[in-house]
Scaffold this motif. Structure first.
Motif, mmCIF file in Angstrom:
data_model
loop_
_atom_site.group_PDB
_atom_site.id
_atom_site.type_symbol
_atom_site.label_atom_id
_atom_site.label_comp_id
_atom_site.label_asym_id
_atom_site.label_seq_id
_atom_site.Cartn_x
_atom_site.Cartn_y
_atom_site.Cartn_z
ATOM 1 N N ARG A 82 -7.945 -1.087 6.924
ATOM 2 C CA ARG A 82 -7.283 -0.396 5.818
ATOM 3 C C ARG A 82 -5.946 -1.069 5.549
ATOM 4 N N GLY B 279 -5.613 2.007 0.943
ATOM 5 C CA GLY B 279 -7.015 1.780 0.588
ATOM 6 C C GLY B 279 -7.576 0.506 1.155
ATOM 7 N N TRP B 280 -8.555 -0.043 0.443
ATOM 8 C CA TRP B 280 -9.240 -1.251 0.878
ATOM 9 C C TRP B 280 -9.432 -2.188 -0.311
ATOM 10 N N ASN B 281 -9.662 -3.450 -0.021
ATOM 11 C CA ASN B 281 -9.954 -4.434 -1.056
ATOM 12 C C ASN B 281 -10.917 -5.464 -0.489
ATOM 13 N N SER C 231 -4.734 -2.741 -2.498
ATOM 14 C CA SER C 231 -6.048 -2.117 -2.540
ATOM 15 C C SER C 231 -6.652 -2.158 -3.935
ATOM 16 N N THR D 214 -11.970 0.720 -2.719
ATOM 17 C CA THR D 214 -11.557 1.946 -2.043
ATOM 18 C C THR D 214 -12.581 3.050 -2.240
ATOM 19 N N SER E 41 -15.670 2.322 -0.146
ATOM 20 C CA SER E 41 -15.350 2.540 1.268
ATOM 21 C C SER E 41 -15.338 4.030 1.584
ATOM 22 N N GLY F 193 -7.181 6.829 2.096
ATOM 23 C CA GLY F 193 -7.816 6.179 0.966
ATOM 24 C C GLY F 193 -7.901 7.095 -0.242
ATOM 25 N N TYR G 289 -4.548 7.177 -1.922
ATOM 26 C CA TYR G 289 -4.310 5.990 -2.748
ATOM 27 C C TYR G 289 -4.801 6.230 -4.173
#
Length: 330
Positions: A152, A157-159, A169, A174, A177, A201, A204
């Motif tokens: 993370r 979040g995520w990318n 992110s 996100t 995920s 997340g 975000y």
């Protein structure tokens, strides 16, 4: 929903009909479960099951078909990960795929560095689908679950481009995920660490009202307000709201007020007859089409749109003084 519109919604494949019966029509559980059991033997579900290869895969590949050369329009949606994700979303009983988890462990490798299927790879979206699919089929995907906690980003979040050095992110990554983490948590109980990652997340996206850049306040992209089914990997206000509905119901809380702008977008897209239009398709190879062409009223989008608005409006109609959040994440 008018009786006429509900009748139209029910005139559909079992993959959608059972969900309409459960979530919109208020049918008894034995009714919608009977319809759900037909997914394996009729219509879309049976059609997709019939395309499975003897080795457990679809189209001979993990994420891409074995014959994919990268020179066709869009992305193929026929390989194993997309087929599993679709069947799971349609409510197929995992028993219909008995032995598939073991076959994929033995026969399927990711196109990225030939990694083993149930170990996941480096793409957040792919890992999100695989986390949920593994939990559904009974595979050990605890390593992928931990991967999300470990990868993370600082903004919550995520990318999928993190491997290329991105530190910010993505709405798309996100959401995908989060979907995987929520499914895993519901199926296995999860852990405090994973819940904290999921809530971060969610925050975000909530800080950005599911629609806008945090620094500029401008719409993050036209795709955020364009509704297409199947959703595939793409973020939209409707896709995200459907996730937040499921997460809130799981957590025992009501809708977050910061979802209001996205709800307004969904509501504004509803036509006078109560339907939502198909606004496009993600280009790419498919086994068969499961929804109407662009410009026509979509039963799938009408289902998701109606379900989201029913949830939101039902919470808003709670008696004065009621805590519509229904609980706390404390």
């Amino acid at each position: 929903m008018s009786p006429e519109l509900l009748d139209w919604m029910l005139e559909t494949d079992p993959a959608l009909r059972w969900q309409v019966e459960r979530d919109l029509a208020g049918a008894p559980e034995d009714v919608w479960r009977a319809t759900r059991s037909r997914v394996a033997t009729e219509g879309f579900g049976a059609g997709l099951l019939s395309r499975q290869d003897p080795d457990g895969q679809w189209a001979g590949g993990a994420y891409f078909p074995a014959d994919f050369q990268g020179d066709e329009e869009g992305q193929p949606w026929t390989a194993t990960t997309w087929s599993l994700t679709t069947l799971r979303d349609w409510g197929l009983d995992a028993a219909a795929l008995a032995g598939t988890a073991e076959k994929l462990a033995a026969n399927s490798r990711w196109e990225y560095e030939d990694l083993p299927y149930w170990g996941g790879e480096v793409d957040c979206c792919i890992n999100g689908y695989t986390l949920a699919n593994g939990a559904w089929l009974g595979a050990d995907v605890s390593g992928i679950a931990q991967w999300f906690a470990d990868h993370r980003l600082a903004d919550g979040g995520w990318n999928c481009e993190w491997v290329e050095g991105s530190t910010r992110s993505s709405f798309h990554s996100t959401l995908n995920s989060l979907k995987g983490l929520l499914y895993y948590e519901v199926a296995t109980g999860g852990s405090d660490e994973l819940r904290a990652a999921r809530w971060a997340g969610e925050e975000y996206l909530l800080e950005r009202r599911l629609l806008r850049g945090l620094s500029t306040g401008e719409l993050v992209g036209p795709w955020a307000i364009r509704f297409r089914y199947p959703f595939r990997w793409g973020f939209s206000a409707l896709n995200a709201l459907d996730y937040f509905r499921a997460a809130a119901l799981h957590d025992g809380v009501g809708p977050d007020p910061r979802l209001a702008d996205a709800v307004d977008v969904v509501r504004a897209a509803r036509r006078p007859d109560g339907t939502w239009l198909q606004q496009g398709r993600h280009p790419g190879r498919v086994w068969f089409e499961v929804d109407v062409p662009p410009g026509e009223s979509s039963r799938w989008l009408t289902f998701y749109g109606t379900r989201v608005l029913d949830w939101w409006d039902g919470a808003s109609a709670a008696p004065s003084g009621t805590d519509v959040r229904g609980g706390s994440r404390g």
